[in-house]
Design an enzyme around this catalytic site. Structure first.
Site, PDB file in Angstrom:
ATOM      1  CG  HIS A 164      -0.373   0.314   2.520  1.00 58.88           C
ATOM      2  ND1 HIS A 164       0.577  -0.596   3.165  1.00 58.88           N
ATOM      3  CD2 HIS A 164       0.013   1.426   3.307  1.00 58.88           C
ATOM      4  CE1 HIS A 164       1.009  -0.055   4.239  1.00 58.88           C
ATOM      5  NE2 HIS A 164       0.813   0.971   4.376  1.00 58.88           N
TER       6      HIS A 164
HETATM    7  C1  UD1 Z   1      -1.384   5.228   6.491  1.00 60.15           C
HETATM    8  C2  UD1 Z   1      -0.181   5.738   7.260  1.00 60.15           C
HETATM    9  C3  UD1 Z   1       0.696   4.668   6.985  1.00 60.15           C
HETATM   10  C4  UD1 Z   1       0.258   3.058   7.304  1.00 60.15           C
HETATM   11  C5  UD1 Z   1      -1.105   3.177   6.686  1.00 60.15           C
HETATM   12  C6  UD1 Z   1      -1.754   1.803   7.148  1.00 60.15           C
HETATM   13  C7  UD1 Z   1       0.351   8.169   7.243  1.00 60.15           C
HETATM   14  C8  UD1 Z   1       1.516   9.013   6.690  1.00 60.15           C
HETATM   15  N1  UD1 Z   1       0.481   6.991   6.832  1.00 60.15           N
HETATM   16  O1  UD1 Z   1      -1.245   5.292   5.099  1.00 60.15           O
HETATM   17  O2  UD1 Z   1       1.955   4.685   7.649  1.00 60.15           O
HETATM   18  O3  UD1 Z   1       1.248   2.356   6.983  1.00 60.15           O
HETATM   19  O4  UD1 Z   1      -1.954   4.081   7.095  1.00 60.15           O
HETATM   20  O5  UD1 Z   1      -2.927   1.487   6.646  1.00 60.15           O
HETATM   21  O6  UD1 Z   1      -0.128   8.192   8.179  1.00 60.15           O
HETATM   22  N2  UD1 Z   1      -8.829   5.358   3.008  1.00 60.15           N
HETATM   23  C9  UD1 Z   1     -10.031   4.768   2.733  1.00 60.15           C
HETATM   24  N3  UD1 Z   1     -10.680   4.311   3.943  1.00 60.15           N
HETATM   25  C10 UD1 Z   1      -9.996   4.530   5.020  1.00 60.15           C
HETATM   26  C11 UD1 Z   1      -8.617   5.050   5.256  1.00 60.15           C
HETATM   27  C12 UD1 Z   1      -8.317   5.419   4.053  1.00 60.15           C
HETATM   28  O7  UD1 Z   1     -10.601   4.662   1.832  1.00 60.15           O
HETATM   29  O8  UD1 Z   1     -10.305   3.860   6.304  1.00 60.15           O
HETATM   30  C13 UD1 Z   1      -8.255   5.779   1.527  1.00 60.15           C
HETATM   31  C14 UD1 Z   1      -8.160   7.390   1.648  1.00 60.15           C
HETATM   32  O9  UD1 Z   1      -9.076   7.879   1.225  1.00 60.15           O
HETATM   33  C15 UD1 Z   1      -6.939   7.615   0.890  1.00 60.15           C
HETATM   34  C16 UD1 Z   1      -6.177   6.497   0.957  1.00 60.15           C
HETATM   35  O10 UD1 Z   1      -6.865   5.434   1.395  1.00 60.15           O
HETATM   36  O11 UD1 Z   1      -7.105   7.765  -0.480  1.00 60.15           O
HETATM   37  C17 UD1 Z   1      -4.708   6.467   1.894  1.00 60.15           C
HETATM   38  O12 UD1 Z   1      -5.190   6.728   3.262  1.00 60.15           O
HETATM   39  P1  UD1 Z   1      -4.317   7.727   4.254  1.00 60.15           P
HETATM   40  O13 UD1 Z   1      -4.762   7.719   5.730  1.00 60.15           O
HETATM   41  O14 UD1 Z   1      -3.916   8.951   3.680  1.00 60.15           O
HETATM   42  O15 UD1 Z   1      -2.968   6.984   4.231  1.00 60.15           O
HETATM   43  P2  UD1 Z   1      -2.559   5.243   4.119  1.00 60.15           P
HETATM   44  O16 UD1 Z   1      -1.957   5.059   2.882  1.00 60.15           O
HETATM   45  O17 UD1 Z   1      -3.719   4.577   4.537  1.00 60.15           O
END
Ligand code: UD1
Length: 383
Positions: A225
């Site tokens: 991811h």
């Molecule tokens: C975050 C953490 C990362 C961790 C990861 C585990 C930071 C900088 N990064 O990254 O260290 O390894 O979580 O999962 O804090 N999204 C959803 N549903 C959710 C959560 C996220 O659809 O419940 C989507 C968001 O809309 C976004 C993408 O996933 O487009 C990324 O989410 P984000 O929280 O920005 O970072 P992660 O890549 O999950």
């Protein structure tokens, strides 16, 4: 003592569960004088990424949810700081406890220190030395601001000392993730890998239905991811091609993070999953389900930090699809099962062939014994 602890994203939940349990046990059996407030920043908000873990790991509902949600780094950190400040000023804790390296971790540490509140960081001292990783920035900022730094291993201690952290502030307690692993292991063992796959598989058009299997005894497990692997089309295409090739030899189970699914769809790779390959996407799995699959996998291919550590203790050969790791203690040269393979498809395939022929070799660094949370609490009460 008033403790306020903070979680925001999926990898935080496995770290906070044992700490909350230690507080509750201590309050009940030893009448420890602790008031605990749990704050969820809301960075992860989908049921499968958040609530499911609270239920499964027995974490009480957060006292406060800041509802920050998705957004750019500036948005997530800024919004968390604005909302967390209000929460902190209401609760007025003696200690703010933060875990891991997500945006919530750094944002809460900044606000707490600016208000003169002491900060304790669980999982301090990890360094990838890769400043393109958002998590590396969160780690360095959080550690610089922390009054107490709870570390997982000797290498983390050395990183902190090299940066000038006072040795008195460093406290090696082991890896709190292993508290959760050992606590959940007996229930995870009971699960059947095939049932996990059948219950959770997502079937893009033309992909192979796992129903044709009668058992799932031999498979590879994949979790990917990180922005560095999934945000660029050429990178993600190469990784998917390597996985498709591996899946010609044995089933590949790929629990998919929302970010990765979005990118696969955006790049037109989602529907293209080969109909001949045994490459199976699933929804994000529960903690025990993923642990069970890790226990039985011939090899795991990952870019997650926690999965590298779990594979190490379980003895599963691990290929980390990155050029570096902030968890070097898990690497083969330190006695673990982990090798860094980057994201070149040819290298991934070569390393997979080698790793897949290796016997399982569990390795447990010092203090990765399931009792880290108690050590953390004990030290906090002394401070
Ligand atoms: C975050 C953490 C990362 C961790 C990861 C585990 C930071 C900088 N990064 O990254 O260290 O390894 O979580 O999962 O804090 N999204 C959803 N549903 C959710 C959560 C996220 O659809 O419940 C989507 C968001 O809309 C976004 C993408 O996933 O487009 C990324 O989410 P984000 O929280 O920005 O970072 P992660 O890549 O999950």
């Amino acid at each position: 003592m008033k403790i306020l602890s903070v979680v925001g994203a999926r990898p935080n939940f496995m770290k906070i569960a044992p700490f909350v349990r230690a507080i509750n046990n201590g309050s009940r059996t030893q009448k420890l004088p602790i008031t605990h407030t749990l704050v969820h920043t809301g960075q992860h908000y989908d049921f499968a990424m958040s609530d499911a873990f609270f239920q499964e790991l027995g974490i009480p509902s957060p006292d406060l949810n800041l509802g920050v949600g998705s957004g750019s780094h500036g948005y997530q950190i800024g919004q968390t700081m604005i909302e967390f400040e209000k929460a902190m000023l209401t609760v007025r804790p003696d200690w703010v406890v933060v875990v891991g390296d997500v945006n919530a971790t750094a944002a809460a540490a900044i606000v707490a220190r600016k208000h003169g509140t002491r900060v304790a960081h669980i999982e301090a001292g990890l360094r990838s030395f890769d400043w393109t990783m958002p998590e590396e920035i969160n780690r360095v900022v959080t550690d610089r601001l922390s009054n107490l730094l709870f570390t997982t291993d000797l290498l983390a201690d050395e990183n902190l000392k090299r940066e000038g952290t006072s040795p008195d502030a460093i406290c090696r307690v082991g890896n709190i993730m292993m508290d959760t692993l050992e606590y959940e292991r007996p229930r995870a063992v009971e699960l059947d890998p095939l049932q996990i796959l059948l219950t959770n598989q997502i079937l893009p058009e033309r992909s192979v239905d796992a129903c044709r299997y009668t058992e799932l005894a031999d498979y590879a497990l994949v979790t990917i991811h990180r922005p560095s692997n999934v945000d660029a089309p050429e990178m993600l295409t190469g990784i998917i091609e390597a996985l498709a090739q591996i899946s010609n030899v044995l089933p590949v189970i790929f629990p998919i993070h929302p970010r990765t699914q979005k990118k696969l769809q955006e790049f037109g790779l989602w529907e293209k999953t080969s109909s001949s390959a045994q490459l199976h996407f699933t929804r994000p799995l529960g903690y025990r389900e993923l642990l069970r699959l890790n226990m039985g996998a011939r090899a795991v291919l990952t870019d997650s930090g926690g999965v590298q550590e779990e594979a190490c203790v379980l003895g599963t050969p691990c290929l980390t699809l990155r050029e570096n790791t902030e968890r070097p203690i898990t690497l083969i040269e330190h006695g673990g099962t982990n090798r860094l393979v980057g994201n070149d498809p040819k290298t991934i395939l070569e390393c997979f062939q080698q790793a897949a022929s290796e016997p399982r070799h569990p390795f447990r660094p010092e203090f990765w014994d399931g009792h880290t949370a108690e050590r953390v609490l004990h030290r906090l009460l002394e401070a």
